[in-house]
Every structure is written in structure tokens, then in C-alpha cells.
Enzyme design. Structure first.
Site, PDB file in Angstrom:
ATOM      1  CG  ASP A  46     -19.819 -80.344  53.446  1.00  0.00           C
ATOM      2  OD1 ASP A  46     -19.405 -81.411  53.962  1.00  0.00           O
ATOM      3  OD2 ASP A  46     -20.843 -79.752  53.839  1.00  0.00           O
ATOM      4  CE1 TYR A  51     -26.727 -78.008  54.373  1.00  0.00           C
ATOM      5  CE2 TYR A  51     -24.819 -78.287  52.964  1.00  0.00           C
ATOM      6  CZ  TYR A  51     -25.361 -78.219  54.220  1.00  0.00           C
ATOM      7  OH  TYR A  51     -24.548 -78.341  55.321  1.00  0.00           O
ATOM      8  CE  LYS A  76     -22.717 -82.004  55.712  1.00  0.00           C
ATOM      9  NZ  LYS A  76     -23.005 -80.912  54.786  1.00  0.00           N
ATOM     10  CG  HIS A 113     -27.225 -82.732  58.016  1.00  0.00           C
ATOM     11  ND1 HIS A 113     -27.636 -82.181  56.824  1.00  0.00           N
ATOM     12  CD2 HIS A 113     -26.526 -81.749  58.634  1.00  0.00           C
ATOM     13  CE1 HIS A 113     -27.200 -80.933  56.730  1.00  0.00           C
ATOM     14  NE2 HIS A 113     -26.534 -80.641  57.822  1.00  0.00           N
TER      15      HIS A 113
HETATM   16  P1  NDP Z   1     -19.122 -69.879  56.676  1.00  0.00           P
HETATM   17  O1  NDP Z   1     -18.517 -69.741  58.034  1.00  0.00           O
HETATM   18  O2  NDP Z   1     -18.392 -70.585  55.615  1.00  0.00           O
HETATM   19  O3  NDP Z   1     -19.473 -68.388  56.200  1.00  0.00           O
HETATM   20  C1  NDP Z   1     -20.175 -68.127  55.012  1.00  0.00           C
HETATM   21  C2  NDP Z   1     -20.581 -66.648  55.018  1.00  0.00           C
HETATM   22  O4  NDP Z   1     -19.437 -65.824  55.090  1.00  0.00           O
HETATM   23  C3  NDP Z   1     -21.344 -66.250  53.798  1.00  0.00           C
HETATM   24  O5  NDP Z   1     -22.291 -65.263  54.197  1.00  0.00           O
HETATM   25  C4  NDP Z   1     -20.286 -65.606  52.897  1.00  0.00           C
HETATM   26  O6  NDP Z   1     -20.881 -64.599  52.111  1.00  0.00           O
HETATM   27  C5  NDP Z   1     -19.329 -65.016  53.894  1.00  0.00           C
HETATM   28  N1  NDP Z   1     -17.921 -65.096  53.466  1.00  0.00           N
HETATM   29  C6  NDP Z   1     -17.284 -66.162  52.929  1.00  0.00           C
HETATM   30  N2  NDP Z   1     -15.995 -65.886  52.693  1.00  0.00           N
HETATM   31  C7  NDP Z   1     -15.787 -64.612  53.090  1.00  0.00           C
HETATM   32  C8  NDP Z   1     -14.666 -63.764  53.085  1.00  0.00           C
HETATM   33  N3  NDP Z   1     -13.484 -64.167  52.621  1.00  0.00           N
HETATM   34  N4  NDP Z   1     -14.811 -62.502  53.575  1.00  0.00           N
HETATM   35  C9  NDP Z   1     -16.011 -62.071  54.040  1.00  0.00           C
HETATM   36  N5  NDP Z   1     -17.121 -62.842  54.067  1.00  0.00           N
HETATM   37  C10 NDP Z   1     -17.017 -64.108  53.588  1.00  0.00           C
HETATM   38  O7  NDP Z   1     -20.592 -70.489  56.898  1.00  0.00           O
HETATM   39  P2  NDP Z   1     -21.405 -71.740  56.410  1.00  0.00           P
HETATM   40  O8  NDP Z   1     -22.519 -71.865  57.391  1.00  0.00           O
HETATM   41  O9  NDP Z   1     -21.738 -71.682  54.990  1.00  0.00           O
HETATM   42  O10 NDP Z   1     -20.408 -72.982  56.675  1.00  0.00           O
HETATM   43  C11 NDP Z   1     -19.556 -73.518  55.681  1.00  0.00           C
HETATM   44  C12 NDP Z   1     -20.030 -74.888  55.250  1.00  0.00           C
HETATM   45  O11 NDP Z   1     -20.143 -75.758  56.377  1.00  0.00           O
HETATM   46  C13 NDP Z   1     -21.450 -74.907  54.652  1.00  0.00           C
HETATM   47  O12 NDP Z   1     -21.495 -74.370  53.349  1.00  0.00           O
HETATM   48  C14 NDP Z   1     -21.777 -76.363  54.761  1.00  0.00           C
HETATM   49  O13 NDP Z   1     -21.124 -77.089  53.745  1.00  0.00           O
HETATM   50  C15 NDP Z   1     -21.195 -76.704  56.137  1.00  0.00           C
HETATM   51  N6  NDP Z   1     -22.204 -76.598  57.211  1.00  0.00           N
HETATM   52  C16 NDP Z   1     -22.606 -77.776  57.811  1.00  0.00           C
HETATM   53  C17 NDP Z   1     -23.530 -77.760  58.824  1.00  0.00           C
HETATM   54  C18 NDP Z   1     -23.921 -79.041  59.447  1.00  0.00           C
HETATM   55  O14 NDP Z   1     -24.883 -79.080  60.238  1.00  0.00           O
HETATM   56  N7  NDP Z   1     -23.254 -80.149  59.156  1.00  0.00           N
HETATM   57  C19 NDP Z   1     -24.147 -76.513  59.299  1.00  0.00           C
HETATM   58  C20 NDP Z   1     -23.642 -75.330  58.640  1.00  0.00           C
HETATM   59  C21 NDP Z   1     -22.693 -75.385  57.653  1.00  0.00           C
HETATM   60  P3  NDP Z   1     -20.788 -64.616  50.473  1.00  0.00           P
HETATM   61  O15 NDP Z   1     -21.313 -65.932  50.015  1.00  0.00           O
HETATM   62  O16 NDP Z   1     -21.644 -63.467  50.091  1.00  0.00           O
HETATM   63  O17 NDP Z   1     -19.328 -64.401  50.172  1.00  0.00           O
END
Ligand code: NDP
Length: 286
Positions: A46, A51, A76, A113
Site C-alpha cells: 500500500d 508518500y 492513491k 486519498h
Molecule cells: P501502523 O499502525 O502500521 O504503525 C506503524 C508504527 O508502528 C511504526 O512506528 C512502526 O515502527 C511500529 N510497529 C510496526 N510493527 C510493530 C510491532 N510489531 N511492534 C511494535 N511496533 C511496531 O501505522 P501506519 O500509519 O504506518 O499505517 C499503516 C499503513 O496504513 C501505512 O503505511 C499506509 O499504507 C496506510 N495509511 C493510510 C492512510 C490514509 O490516509 N489512507 C493514513 C495512514 C496510514 P517501525 O517501523 O520502527 O517498526
């Protein structure tokens, strides 16, 4: 190899229920992160124009040596490009950034988006009609929306021909977003849950910690499993190879009804949002 469940969309296409999100992965790290995820077994990525890492996504898939047709790719439309001609040009740039030309010239899913009801005279309908063009010319296998509220979805239903295949919205235990999900369930729109672990904010919750301990799993795994059992599509983001692996290991256990309900009970309604409210969000990247 783990079998990820597949969800059938309202246009007949199929999407892996678990994918890999690349929001906030720097462009120079994206190809490596995508390659790692594909190595673990993810087959759904995704990304978004906003991004600025679509190029890295395409590179990561090519470097992994996996046939492009085996990887489900979503992008998006960025907020500055809602006017029809801008949307058409931006979509061309997405295909080119991903390196998709010739027979590969398609994305699996393309979304608006944000609805941006306070911009463009509130006209996301014209933008949606441009996405319908991408669907009919085959360059977007499926089209959908993101951050659309019920009123926005109702307007599309009244004024256009195509029901979005998905609505990608903020959903996690602190913000279950059940009203918008419920509309989707009633109208055949699959829910994609963004920030499924609330960017880490739910992982220290004592209820989540207790359930993780009891199931011998990590807090992230039980929260992601909760989404899977709700039937939503998720794509957690991580740049840590260990976490990328952990977040994929969701299919060898099941939450019992009590654990599932205890996570559902963490919902704080609108106070639980960690992201912007789509009714007022009007950010346009410069
Ligand atoms: P997430 O809820 O996926 O959380 C990501 C965060 O959690 C990062 O800081 C990561 O750190 C940490 N993390 C991931 N896995 C673990 C784990 N197993 N244990 C502990 N910490 C963890 O947040 P996102 O906002 O990235 O959402 C996911 C996806 O959703 C995005 O990447 C995007 O594709 C989509 N999105 C879409 C939006 C929209 O408006 N359409 C808005 C926001 C997100 P680290 O990388 O250091 O592991």
C-alpha cells in the site's frame, strides 16, 4: 508458506487481506523494505503519491524477482490533483514511477486519498468520475476511496455509477470507526483499516498486553489478528525486519470471543482518532 486470506471485492477482483504499508518509509529505504516484506511472504503493498516512495515500491518488487502480477499494488491520488486533468496526469506519473509500462501498465487499486470537502467546492464527484475512466480503460483494476465519511459515500452513490471497491479509513482498537465500516458492509464496500496498531499507541494498553501474554503472542499480533477477525484489510508498516515478520504471523492462532470483545471494548469513539478528521482535513502538500 503462510496462506493469507483473500477478500473478494464488489467488482469481482481479489485482494490479500494482509499487506505491507509504506507510509513514512523514506524513499531511499523503500525498495529495501518492500524487498524484505516480499521475502517474508507479503504480496500486497500500500503506497500513495503523497508518500513519495512509489518508485521505491516498483524497484523493491523488481529486485525481489517476483512476477509483478503476483504483487497487489495500491496507490492513491494526492490532494493537490483532484481536478480531472491533474488527476489524469498524476495517475500517469504513478504508473511511470512504479515502472509499469507495456503490458504491466496497471495498478491493482487506485484510491482518492482524501475527500477534501472543504476544497475544490466540495467536488470529489468529478474526481471519482476520472477514476472510473482508469477502471474502464483497465489501468486500475479496481478503484476506491480513502477517508470517505458516510455522507461522502452517499453522494457517490447518488451521483455516479460505480460503488467504490474499498474505503481505506482509520481503524484500530481506540477508534473502531464502526459507523463508516457499517455503511461499507451494507453497500459492498470493503474496509481497509489504516494505522491498524495506531502507530504503536495501542501496544502498551494493559488489556492488549494481557491478551498478548495469554495467547503467547506480541501486542501487535493480537491487535492485527483482531482486525483480521473483523474482516478488514490491513497493511501494518515497519522498517524492522523482525517486526515485518511478526506482523505477518497472524494465521496460526485465533482470538477467543472474550479476548476479541475485550479489544473491541477499547473503542473511544471520535476521541480515539490519531489522524485528522476527514470532514475538515484540507492539507495539500506544496
Ligand atoms: P501502523 O499502525 O502500521 O504503525 C506503524 C508504527 O508502528 C511504526 O512506528 C512502526 O515502527 C511500529 N510497529 C510496526 N510493527 C510493530 C510491532 N510489531 N511492534 C511494535 N511496533 C511496531 O501505522 P501506519 O500509519 O504506518 O499505517 C499503516 C499503513 O496504513 C501505512 O503505511 C499506509 O499504507 C496506510 N495509511 C493510510 C492512510 C490514509 O490516509 N489512507 C493514513 C495512514 C496510514 P517501525 O517501523 O520502527 O517498526
Amino acid at each position: 508458506m503462510t496462506q493469507v486470506p483473500v477478500i473478494k471485492l464488489n467488482d469481482g477482483n481479489r485482494i490479500p487481506q494482509l499487506g505491507f504499508g509504506v507510509f513514512q518509509i523514506p524513499k531511499e529505504e523503500t525498495a529495501g523494505a518492500v524487498k524484505t516484506a516480499l521475502g517474508v511472504g507479503y504480496r500486497h503493498i500500500d503506497t500513495a503519491q503523497m508518500y513519495q516512495n512509489e518508485r521505491g515500491v516498483g524497484e523493491g518488487i523488481r529486485e525481489a524477482g517476483i512476477d509483478r502480477a503476483e504483487v497487489y499494488v495500491t496507490s492513491k491520488l494526492n490532494n493537490g490533483f483532484h481536478q480531472p486533468d491533474d488527476a489524469r496526469r498524476a495517475f500517469d506519473r504513478t504508473l511511470s514511477a512504479l515502472g509499469y509500462d507495456g503490458d504491466d501498465s496497471y495498478v491493482d487499486l487506485f484510491l482518492i486519498h482524501w475527500p477534501l470537502p472543504m476544497l475544490y467546492d466540495g467536488d470529489f464527484v468529478s474526481t471519482w468520475k476520472v477514476l472510473e475512466e482508469f477502471k474502464s480503460d483497465g489501468r486500475a483494476r479496481s478503484i476506491g476511496v480513502s477517508n470517505f465519511q458516510v455522507a461522502h459515500l452517499q453522494r457517490l452513490a447518488e451521483e455516479t455509477e460505480t460503488v467504490p471497491a474499498v474505503n481505506q479509513i482509520e481503524v484500530h482498537p481506540y477508534f473502531a470507526n464502526n459507523e463508516v465500516r457499517g455503511y461499507g458492509q451494507q453497500h459492498g464496500i470493503a474496509t481497509e483499516a489504516w494505522s491498524p496498531i495506531a502507530q504503536g499507541k495501542v501496544l502498551g494498553d494493559p488489556v492488549v498486553a494481557r491478551i498478548a501474554e495469554a495467547n503467547g503472542k506480541s501486542p501487535a499480533q493480537v491487535v492485527l489478528r483482531w482486525h483480521i477477525q473483523r474482516g478488514d484489510i490491513v497493511f501494518p508498516k515497519s522498517v524492522s525486519p523482525q517486526r515485518v515478520r511478526d506482523n505477518f504471523a497472524l494465521f496460526d492462532f485465533e482470538l477467543g470471543a472474550d479476548d476479541f470483545d475485550a479489544i473491541s471494548a477499547l473503542d473511544r469513539g471520535a476521541d480515539g482518532r490519531i489522524g485528522p478528521n476527514p470532514d475538515t482535513f484540507d492539507y495539500v502538500p506544496s
